[in-house]
Enzyme design. Structure first.
Site, PDB file in Angstrom:
ATOM      1  N   ASP A 163      24.989  -8.465 -28.947  1.00 38.58           N
ATOM      2  CA  ASP A 163      26.295  -8.860 -29.036  1.00 38.58           C
ATOM      3  C   ASP A 163      26.580  -9.514 -30.708  1.00 38.58           C
ATOM      4  O   ASP A 163      26.160 -10.480 -31.240  1.00 38.58           O
ATOM      5  CB  ASP A 163      26.604 -10.282 -28.338  1.00 38.58           C
ATOM      6  CG  ASP A 163      27.886 -10.672 -28.443  1.00 38.58           C
ATOM      7  OD1 ASP A 163      28.845 -10.164 -29.101  1.00 38.58           O
ATOM      8  OD2 ASP A 163      28.072 -11.896 -27.726  1.00 38.58           O
TER       9      ASP A 163
ATOM     10  N   HIS B  63      21.696 -11.764 -24.920  1.00 38.76           N
ATOM     11  CA  HIS B  63      22.773 -11.254 -25.894  1.00 38.76           C
ATOM     12  C   HIS B  63      22.116 -11.412 -27.358  1.00 38.76           C
ATOM     13  O   HIS B  63      22.060 -12.773 -27.803  1.00 38.76           O
ATOM     14  CB  HIS B  63      23.982 -11.923 -25.791  1.00 38.76           C
ATOM     15  CG  HIS B  63      24.990 -11.414 -24.940  1.00 38.76           C
ATOM     16  ND1 HIS B  63      26.288 -11.565 -24.796  1.00 38.76           N
ATOM     17  CD2 HIS B  63      24.692 -10.223 -24.001  1.00 38.76           C
ATOM     18  CE1 HIS B  63      26.956 -11.060 -23.746  1.00 38.76           C
ATOM     19  NE2 HIS B  63      25.762 -10.081 -23.509  1.00 38.76           N
TER      20      HIS B  63
ATOM     21  N   ASP C 104      27.369 -13.983 -35.540  1.00 41.82           N
ATOM     22  CA  ASP C 104      27.177 -12.353 -35.033  1.00 41.82           C
ATOM     23  C   ASP C 104      27.167 -11.471 -35.951  1.00 41.82           C
ATOM     24  O   ASP C 104      27.718 -10.493 -36.021  1.00 41.82           O
ATOM     25  CB  ASP C 104      28.457 -12.221 -34.069  1.00 41.82           C
ATOM     26  CG  ASP C 104      28.451 -13.237 -32.878  1.00 41.82           C
ATOM     27  OD1 ASP C 104      27.418 -13.206 -32.202  1.00 41.82           O
ATOM     28  OD2 ASP C 104      29.385 -13.917 -32.639  1.00 41.82           O
TER      29      ASP C 104
ATOM     30  N   ASP D 112      22.418 -16.203 -25.439  1.00 46.35           N
ATOM     31  CA  ASP D 112      22.763 -15.597 -26.469  1.00 46.35           C
ATOM     32  C   ASP D 112      22.129 -16.241 -27.890  1.00 46.35           C
ATOM     33  O   ASP D 112      22.261 -17.440 -28.346  1.00 46.35           O
ATOM     34  CB  ASP D 112      24.329 -15.760 -26.837  1.00 46.35           C
ATOM     35  CG  ASP D 112      24.922 -14.870 -27.922  1.00 46.35           C
ATOM     36  OD1 ASP D 112      24.416 -15.175 -29.025  1.00 46.35           O
ATOM     37  OD2 ASP D 112      25.753 -14.100 -27.759  1.00 46.35           O
TER      38      ASP D 112
ATOM     39  N   LYS E  79      26.985 -22.046 -24.712  1.00 44.39           N
ATOM     40  CA  LYS E  79      26.913 -22.159 -26.321  1.00 44.39           C
ATOM     41  C   LYS E  79      26.918 -23.539 -26.424  1.00 44.39           C
ATOM     42  O   LYS E  79      27.068 -24.518 -25.819  1.00 44.39           O
ATOM     43  CB  LYS E  79      28.512 -21.735 -26.403  1.00 44.39           C
ATOM     44  CG  LYS E  79      28.824 -21.354 -28.018  1.00 44.39           C
ATOM     45  CD  LYS E  79      29.846 -20.459 -28.155  1.00 44.39           C
ATOM     46  CE  LYS E  79      30.138 -19.986 -29.606  1.00 44.39           C
ATOM     47  NZ  LYS E  79      31.003 -19.246 -29.861  1.00 44.39           N
TER      48      LYS E  79
ATOM     49  N   HIS F 150      23.731 -18.659 -30.052  1.00 42.69           N
ATOM     50  CA  HIS F 150      24.638 -19.967 -29.508  1.00 42.69           C
ATOM     51  C   HIS F 150      24.040 -21.181 -29.640  1.00 42.69           C
ATOM     52  O   HIS F 150      24.126 -22.272 -28.585  1.00 42.69           O
ATOM     53  CB  HIS F 150      25.035 -19.470 -27.910  1.00 42.69           C
ATOM     54  CG  HIS F 150      26.250 -18.539 -28.006  1.00 42.69           C
ATOM     55  ND1 HIS F 150      26.904 -18.273 -26.544  1.00 42.69           N
ATOM     56  CD2 HIS F 150      26.866 -17.903 -28.847  1.00 42.69           C
ATOM     57  CE1 HIS F 150      27.578 -17.511 -26.883  1.00 42.69           C
ATOM     58  NE2 HIS F 150      27.785 -17.190 -28.308  1.00 42.69           N
TER      59      HIS F 150
ATOM     60  N   ASP G  15      27.491 -19.210 -35.185  1.00 46.61           N
ATOM     61  CA  ASP G  15      27.325 -18.151 -34.540  1.00 46.61           C
ATOM     62  C   ASP G  15      28.401 -17.208 -35.022  1.00 46.61           C
ATOM     63  O   ASP G  15      29.607 -16.771 -34.574  1.00 46.61           O
ATOM     64  CB  ASP G  15      27.970 -18.638 -32.994  1.00 46.61           C
ATOM     65  CG  ASP G  15      28.302 -17.456 -32.054  1.00 46.61           C
ATOM     66  OD1 ASP G  15      27.276 -16.320 -32.361  1.00 46.61           O
ATOM     67  OD2 ASP G  15      28.890 -17.464 -31.340  1.00 46.61           O
TER      68      ASP G  15
END
Length: 418
Positions: free
Chosen positions: A325, A285, A295, A258, A227, A261, A293
């Site tokens: 995610d 992800h 999401d 991710d 991250k 991230h 971040d």
């Protein structure tokens, strides 16, 4: 023109470029997406002594109908799966254990606490993936876990990750498909640290202890997730991209990327081909960051399509494990799953419908004019017609008709939850 006529016409357009739609459908239906369970209950989980969400994670919104029990969550997932083409996987966090009302500390979790998930997965022919939960806990209240300076706290989280690997092995053994068990930690500092090295050394040593026990890779696939920054760790994250990339290469574990991230202008799609040269497998992800971040539900945007194209054009469908995610409580949660997962599959279909061999040849020959022209023209090829046909062949609703199913489910089920 009927829908069948439109499909046959579209099919012919793609076949002129050597793209066999029947083969594309055969490939697409065998690509599993690992769908995250935590969209259905706002990352709440079912711990008896669960506390407030913490660790740099935030869920906004309060749309009615959140799942309150494992049974409700599984029912909601089933509804979403009925609207998503293909056969997929479900990704669990450790906080989704079922302990029959008993307080079980995370470092004491066992496979038996997930037996109901395995029984359910067998019934629906689903694979399961797993994550230790190193947030929303009093022993992570100061934002440090595996890198914590207190050896007792650090050992607690080491033991939790060890227990999680055994649970992942149990999933893989019972379900006949390897379980991706991914470690993400929130560790970092809000302000500029005076020592970046020591916490990273502690994290490295903790991971060494966690991975010391060898587990059959036929059942378990280990991964670590980096991250850039998060709430409460804006200045420094212990598990940075460079740290985990180096650790994964040295220790033969997977590096999970991710998409939320990284810096907003940093494209994960650009990392895939570089990492495929050095890793046998990668894990993703897929999320949608908006400035940070946050999401958001995955949309059919340029970066999603580029990620899919990088996987397809590099023949990496068997090398890249695709998971999702995101967690959005501002809209219907079943719809969020459906929108995001269908978009990931759409992006893969879009990528499978491009003449990659010809485009690569044009690039190698320096014909950038024709390459760019073809890429742009294919954006308006009858992709939607092909997608609708795929949905019909997979016995799920085409176009926006799935919304009617979600609305009916909301009226009959979700609206009755208080």
């Amino acid at each position: 023109m009927s829908s069948n006529q439109a499909f046959e016409s579209a099919k012919q357009e793609y076949e002129q470029w050597g793209i066999n739609i029947d083969e594309v459908f055969k490939t697409l239906k065998n690509i599993p997406i690992s769908i995250h369970c935590w969209q259905g209950d706002d990352v709440g989980g079912f711990e008896v002594n669960r506390g407030e969400l913490s660790g740099g994670i935030d869920v906004t919104g309060d749309y009615p109908g959140k799942a309150r029990t494992p049974e409700e969550l599984r029912a909601d997932i089933e509804k979403a799966l009925s609207l998503i083409p293909g056969k997929h996987r479900i990704n669990l966090h450790a906080i989704y254990a079922e302990t029959d009302g008993q307080v079980v500390e995370r470092d004491k979790l066992e496979p038996k606490h997930f037996e109901k998930w395995v029984t359910w997965a067998k019934e629906h022919r689903l694979g399961l993936d797993f994550n230790p939960t190193l947030f929303s806990h009093e022993k992570a209240a100061d934002g440090l876990t595996l890198a914590h300076p207190d050896p007792e706290i650090r050992q607690y989280w080491i033991d939790h990750c060890k227990a999680s690997r055994k649970i992942g092995e149990y999933f893989g053994r019972e379900l006949g498909t390897p379980c991706l068990t991914n470690i993400w930690i929130p560790d970092g500092y809000k302000d500029t640290p005076s020592d970046r090295l020591t916490p990273r050394r502690r994290l490295m040593e903790a991971l060494d202890e966690i991975f010391a026990e060898e587990i059959d890779k036929n059942y378990l696939v280990d991964a670590v997730e980096s991250k850039l920054f998060g709430i409460g760790s804006e200045a420094y994250v212990v598990g940075s991209h460079e740290f985990y990339l180096s650790y994964a290469l040295k220790n033969d574990v997977n590096c999970l990327l991710d998409t939320g991230h990284y810096h907003p202008t940093e494209m994960v799609s650009n990392k895939i081909s570089a990492m495929l040269l050095f890793f046998d497998q990668l894990a993703l992800h897929v999320s949608r960051p908006v400035r940070w971040d946050s999401d958001h539900v995955v949309t059919f945007d340029d970066e999603l399509k580029e990620i899919a194209m990088e996987i397809v054009r590099n023949d990496a469908l068997d090398k890249v494990m695709i998971g999702l995610d995101f967690f959005d409580a501002s809209i219907n949660r079943v719809a969020a799953w459906t929108i995001g997962t269908r978009n990931m599959i759409k992006a893969l279909l879009f990528a499978l419908l491009l003449p990659h061999c010809q485009l690569k040849e044009l690039q190698e020959n320096g014909d950038f004019t024709r390459r760019l022209a073809l890429l742009e023209e294919f954006k308006t090829y009858p992709f939607g017609v092909i997608w609708n046909q795929y949905c019909q062949e997979m016995n799920v609703p085409a176009k926006e008709s799935w919304l009617q199913d979600v609305q009916k489910y909301e009226e009959q089920v979700l609206s009755k939850r208080s």
